[in-house]
Design a protein around this motif. Structure first.
Motif, mmCIF file in Angstrom:
data_model
loop_
_atom_site.group_PDB
_atom_site.id
_atom_site.type_symbol
_atom_site.label_atom_id
_atom_site.label_comp_id
_atom_site.label_asym_id
_atom_site.label_seq_id
_atom_site.Cartn_x
_atom_site.Cartn_y
_atom_site.Cartn_z
ATOM 1 N N VAL A 1 25.783 -0.259 -0.650
ATOM 2 C CA VAL A 1 26.620 0.885 -0.987
ATOM 3 C C VAL A 1 28.026 0.394 -1.311
ATOM 4 N N GLY A 2 28.718 1.134 -2.143
ATOM 5 C CA GLY A 2 30.087 0.786 -2.487
ATOM 6 C C GLY A 2 30.555 1.535 -3.711
ATOM 7 N N TYR A 3 31.613 1.024 -4.326
ATOM 8 C CA TYR A 3 32.193 1.662 -5.498
ATOM 9 C C TYR A 3 32.372 0.640 -6.608
ATOM 10 N N VAL A 4 32.163 1.081 -7.848
ATOM 11 C CA VAL A 4 32.388 0.242 -9.014
ATOM 12 C C VAL A 4 33.221 1.027 -10.019
ATOM 13 N N SER A 5 33.905 0.319 -10.895
ATOM 14 C CA SER A 5 34.728 0.970 -11.912
ATOM 15 C C SER A 5 33.854 1.505 -13.037
ATOM 16 N N GLY A 6 34.432 2.411 -13.828
ATOM 17 C CA GLY A 6 33.679 2.869 -14.985
ATOM 18 C C GLY A 6 34.011 4.245 -15.507
ATOM 19 N N VAL A 7 34.447 5.164 -14.642
ATOM 20 C CA VAL A 7 34.718 6.528 -15.092
ATOM 21 C C VAL A 7 36.101 6.628 -15.736
ATOM 22 N N GLY A 8 37.054 5.877 -15.196
ATOM 23 C CA GLY A 8 38.425 5.967 -15.679
ATOM 24 C C GLY A 8 39.202 7.026 -14.928
ATOM 25 N N GLU A 9 40.420 6.700 -14.536
ATOM 26 C CA GLU A 9 41.223 7.598 -13.717
ATOM 27 C C GLU A 9 41.677 8.821 -14.515
ATOM 28 N N ALA A 10 41.662 9.966 -13.845
ATOM 29 C CA ALA A 10 42.248 11.196 -14.379
ATOM 30 C C ALA A 10 43.054 11.825 -13.254
ATOM 31 N N THR B 1 39.928 12.417 -10.924
ATOM 32 C CA THR B 1 39.145 11.386 -10.254
ATOM 33 C C THR B 1 39.942 10.086 -10.155
ATOM 34 N N ASP B 2 39.589 9.255 -9.185
ATOM 35 C CA ASP B 2 40.202 7.935 -9.085
ATOM 36 C C ASP B 2 39.564 6.938 -10.051
ATOM 37 N N GLY B 3 38.500 7.362 -10.750
ATOM 38 C CA GLY B 3 37.902 6.533 -11.780
ATOM 39 C C GLY B 3 36.757 5.662 -11.332
ATOM 40 N N LEU B 4 36.321 5.817 -10.072
ATOM 41 C CA LEU B 4 35.262 4.961 -9.542
ATOM 42 C C LEU B 4 33.920 5.677 -9.532
ATOM 43 N N ARG B 5 32.857 4.875 -9.565
ATOM 44 C CA ARG B 5 31.499 5.368 -9.413
ATOM 45 C C ARG B 5 30.962 4.930 -8.051
ATOM 46 N N ALA B 6 30.251 5.818 -7.375
ATOM 47 C CA ALA B 6 29.522 5.423 -6.170
ATOM 48 C C ALA B 6 28.288 4.641 -6.593
ATOM 49 N N LEU B 7 28.021 3.536 -5.908
ATOM 50 C CA LEU B 7 26.804 2.749 -6.155
ATOM 51 C C LEU B 7 25.992 2.714 -4.871
ATOM 52 N N ILE B 8 24.734 3.128 -4.973
ATOM 53 C CA ILE B 8 23.871 3.244 -3.795
ATOM 54 C C ILE B 8 22.513 2.632 -4.116
ATOM 55 N N GLN B 9 22.089 1.686 -3.306
ATOM 56 C CA GLN B 9 20.747 1.118 -3.446
ATOM 57 C C GLN B 9 19.892 1.579 -2.275
ATOM 58 N N PHE B 10 18.719 2.134 -2.601
ATOM 59 C CA PHE B 10 17.826 2.635 -1.574
ATOM 60 C C PHE B 10 16.876 1.548 -1.093
ATOM 61 N N SER B 11 16.374 1.751 0.110
ATOM 62 C CA SER B 11 15.427 0.822 0.716
ATOM 63 C C SER B 11 14.114 1.540 1.002
ATOM 64 N N ASP B 12 12.998 0.802 0.889
ATOM 65 C CA ASP B 12 11.698 1.383 1.208
ATOM 66 C C ASP B 12 11.510 1.574 2.710
ATOM 67 N N SER B 13 12.274 0.825 3.498
ATOM 68 C CA SER B 13 12.132 0.893 4.959
ATOM 69 C C SER B 13 13.430 1.394 5.589
ATOM 70 N N LYS B 14 13.340 1.742 6.853
ATOM 71 C CA LYS B 14 14.486 2.268 7.592
ATOM 72 C C LYS B 14 15.574 1.207 7.700
ATOM 73 N N THR B 15 16.831 1.614 7.521
ATOM 74 C CA THR B 15 17.953 0.697 7.624
ATOM 75 C C THR B 15 18.914 1.159 8.700
ATOM 76 N N ASN B 16 19.752 0.239 9.151
ATOM 77 C CA ASN B 16 20.763 0.545 10.158
ATOM 78 C C ASN B 16 22.082 0.825 9.455
ATOM 79 N N PRO B 17 22.613 2.045 9.535
ATOM 80 C CA PRO B 17 23.862 2.364 8.839
ATOM 81 C C PRO B 17 25.027 1.480 9.245
ATOM 82 N N ASN B 18 24.943 0.874 10.433
ATOM 83 C CA ASN B 18 26.031 0.028 10.905
ATOM 84 C C ASN B 18 25.926 -1.410 10.402
ATOM 85 N N ILE B 19 24.793 -1.742 9.765
ATOM 86 C CA ILE B 19 24.592 -3.102 9.232
ATOM 87 C C ILE B 19 24.184 -2.960 7.771
#
Length: 272
Positions: free
Chosen positions: A225-234, A250-268
């Motif tokens: 998870v994180g943020y990447v550039s691409g939308v452009g600030e407005a 907007t601050d111009g960033l895109r949220a980037l989210i990769q899903f997992s097939d198995s359960k993950t720990n939000p703290n790791i």
């Protein structure tokens, strides 16, 4: 009898979790089961094929960030002549993994039909919730969304909704989707829509984007998870406008989210 009644009232694809417990470990399996009679807007889409033009392009995270930066900053109308809502979301995973990741927390949207329009009209008149209300088409590279999801609030006037388009890009051989998310805050009259009404969006589109990250972290199906550039600030004092004239900033960033097939720990988690 109670179970049958629930299936009739609660529509769309349902998530079934099976957890096997042992003395020293446990295993979980999640299945998606469609409820008969529901017509999702993704029904005629080939979600197992590369999206857009060309063949699949596999990347690592550095290459992906560069390619995402080159993609359009916003959706468009069908002809591509005018910009719409910002493309502020990137999702990674095959369709089944993505749909399971959203799980029971987000609902699918129905195709636009006489029946679904009638249900939408009744919900609007009586101020009630319609969890599967159709979402209008927006376009990315002259394609309407491959599928869309929503999270209903107290009435149809207010909801979170997102649209996703499959791209030819892959991250470590996993499909990459570009998307748009915003929050509806009301309904208003417009001459730009066939039914003369449109949902008004919250101008702070980053709030809906950030809420989505928080919500999916709680689901325990996110591996990156994180943020990447691409939308452009407005900025607030110089907002851009979508197809129906609603301003947004907007601050111009895109949220980037990769899903997992198995359960993950939000703290790791892996953050970018």
């Amino acid at each position: 009898l109670v179970g049958s009644e629930m299936c009739i009232r609660d529509r769309g694809t349902k998530q079934v979790l099976i957890r096997l417990l042992g003395d020293q470990s446990q295993r979980e399996f999640t299945f998606s089961i469609p409820v008969p009679g529901f017509r999702g807007d993704y029904g005629k889409k080939s979600l197992d094929l590369p999206g857009g033009e060309g063949e699949s392009i596999n990347t690592n995270i550095t290459q992906l960030k560069a390619r995402l930066l080159a993609l359009p900053r916003a959706t468009t109308n069908k002809s591509g002549a005018r910009e719409g809502d910002p493309l502020n979301l990137v999702v990674i995973g095959d369709y089944n993994t993505v749909r399971t990741g959203f799980g029971a927390r987000w609902d699918e949207t129905e195709t636009i039909s006489i029946a679904s329009c009638w249900r939408t009209a009744k919900s609007f008149v009586f101020g009630t919730e319609y969890r599967y209300s159709p979402i209008s088409a927006l376009y990315y590279q002259h394609r309407s969304q491959d599928f869309s999801l929503q999270r209903a609030r107290e009435s149809i006037d207010q909801r979170l909704h997102l649209r996703l388009w499959k791209t030819p890009l892959l991250l470590d051989h996993q499909p990459v989707w570009i998307g748009q998310i915003s929050r509806d805050i009301g309904v208003r009259f417009t001459l730009r829509a066939w039914n003369l009404t449109t949902h008004k969006i919250d101008p702070d589109v980053d709030d809906a984007r950030d809420y989505l990250i928080d919500d999916l972290l709680e689901s325990g199906r996110v591996s990156l998870v994180g943020y990447v550039s691409g939308v452009g600030e407005a900025q607030h004092n110089h907002p851009r406008k979508n197809l129906t004239g609603d301003p947004y900033y907007t601050d111009g960033l895109r949220a980037l989210i990769q899903f997992s097939d198995s359960k993950t720990n939000p703290n790791i988690l892996n953050w970018i």
